[in-house]
Design a protein around this motif. Structure first.
Motif, mmCIF file in Angstrom:
data_model
loop_
_atom_site.group_PDB
_atom_site.id
_atom_site.type_symbol
_atom_site.label_atom_id
_atom_site.label_comp_id
_atom_site.label_asym_id
_atom_site.label_seq_id
_atom_site.Cartn_x
_atom_site.Cartn_y
_atom_site.Cartn_z
ATOM 1 N N SER A 12 0.822 -1.199 0.000
ATOM 2 C CA SER A 12 0.000 0.000 0.000
ATOM 3 C C SER A 12 0.860 1.254 0.000
ATOM 4 N N GLU A 13 0.446 2.217 -0.823
ATOM 5 C CA GLU A 13 1.058 3.546 -0.811
ATOM 6 C C GLU A 13 0.102 4.570 -0.211
ATOM 7 N N HIS A 14 -0.964 4.105 0.433
ATOM 8 C CA HIS A 14 -1.950 4.987 1.053
ATOM 9 C C HIS A 14 -1.826 4.874 2.574
ATOM 10 N N PRO A 15 -1.776 5.993 3.289
ATOM 11 C CA PRO A 15 -1.530 5.939 4.744
ATOM 12 C C PRO A 15 -2.635 5.246 5.552
ATOM 13 N N ASP A 16 -3.837 5.153 5.001
ATOM 14 C CA ASP A 16 -4.933 4.560 5.761
ATOM 15 C C ASP A 16 -5.010 3.043 5.638
ATOM 16 N N TYR A 17 -4.179 2.452 4.784
ATOM 17 C CA TYR A 17 -4.264 1.014 4.550
ATOM 18 C C TYR A 17 -2.880 0.393 4.681
ATOM 19 N N LYS A 18 -2.828 -0.697 5.468
ATOM 20 C CA LYS A 18 -1.552 -1.321 5.800
ATOM 21 C C LYS A 18 -1.527 -2.766 5.303
ATOM 22 N N ASN A 36 -7.535 2.110 -6.016
ATOM 23 C CA ASN A 36 -7.226 3.478 -5.607
ATOM 24 C C ASN A 36 -8.315 3.969 -4.650
ATOM 25 N N PRO A 37 -8.019 4.106 -3.350
ATOM 26 C CA PRO A 37 -9.036 4.534 -2.386
ATOM 27 C C PRO A 37 -9.560 5.943 -2.642
ATOM 28 N N GLU A 38 -8.876 6.711 -3.472
ATOM 29 C CA GLU A 38 -9.373 8.049 -3.801
ATOM 30 C C GLU A 38 -10.503 7.972 -4.827
#
Length: 231
Positions: A12-18, A36-38
């Motif tokens: 993950s490159e998104h801070p909310d997902y690990k 893409n969570p966005e």
């Protein structure tokens, strides 16, 4: 092929997902899916559950469709009369149980006696009607002398007409599916009893499950609570 999926985050490159989190999202049905969570809603899921497949069904798009169809579109309330077609199907069976929990008189329409026995004895419906052997309009008239307050429609066609003949004043129809139409090659006429929408000042609202994807955690939470309570 794309749709609802569940899987473990590998990277993950998104801070909310690990990495290691179990998530549900809209993505590719494949071994690996880039999400893409966005752009799409991604839910982090509780892994403390006996079967994670619930997150694709009861705690997922099936439960979401039933929950918001009954509560937001149908606006079902305690003491009202609720009818659902395809009542033994995935969505219909959950919709009927939600209406029962809310406190509605709940009637299901299905095509075999086995299905009717199941929705009444196991799911707690008050009554089942066999559309293949019964006159649905007459059965609904006998069962709903004050009219149908909420109809959760999965099929349209003749059953919708039978319901319209028995819709209550200010009744609400949540149009979820039109199974009677799907395999027809020719144009299908609309309801013959369309005038009852005017006579009874009723409403019919179509909706799709994806209309509520952003609120899926809301339906998950409530249905999980009912599951844990054995309801």
């Amino acid at each position: 092929m794309v749709g609802i999926l569940i899987g473990t985050v590998e990277a993950s490159e998104h801070p909310d997902y690990k990495p290691g989190q179990l998530v549900r999202a809209w993505g590719q049905w494949s071994n690996y899916s880039i999400v893409n969570p966005e752009e799409v809603t991604v839910h982090v899921l509780d892994q403390d559950i006996d079967d994670i497949r619930h997150y694709l069904g009861l705690l997922g798009p099936t439960g979401l469709t039933a929950y918001f169809g009954v509560t937001d579109i149908g606006r079902a309330k305690e003491g009202e009369t609720f009818v659902v077609s395809a009542a033994a199907g995935a969505t219909g069976s959950v919709a009927g149980q939600i209406a029962r929990i809310i406190g509605c008189k709940t009637i299901g329409i299905a095509g075999t006696q086995e299905k009717l026995d199941w929705i009444v004895s196991d799911l707690g419906f008050d009554l089942g009607i066999n559309y293949k052997t019964d006159n649905v309009e007459d059965q609904l008239r006998d069962a709903c002398p004050e009219g149908i307050d909420v109809y959760f429609d999965n099929v349209a066609g003749p059953i919708l007409d039978a319901v319209l003949a028995n819709i209550a004043i200010h009744g609400r129809i949540a149009l979820c599916g039109m199974m009677d139409n799907y395999n027809k090659d020719e144009l299908v006429p609309g309801p013959y009893k369309f005038d009852m929408l005017l006579m009874r000042r009723a409403t019919i609202t179509g909706f799709l499950s994806r209309d509520f994807f952003s609120r899926m955690e809301e339906s998950d939470t409530q249905i999980r609570e009912w599951m844990d309570q054995g309801r």
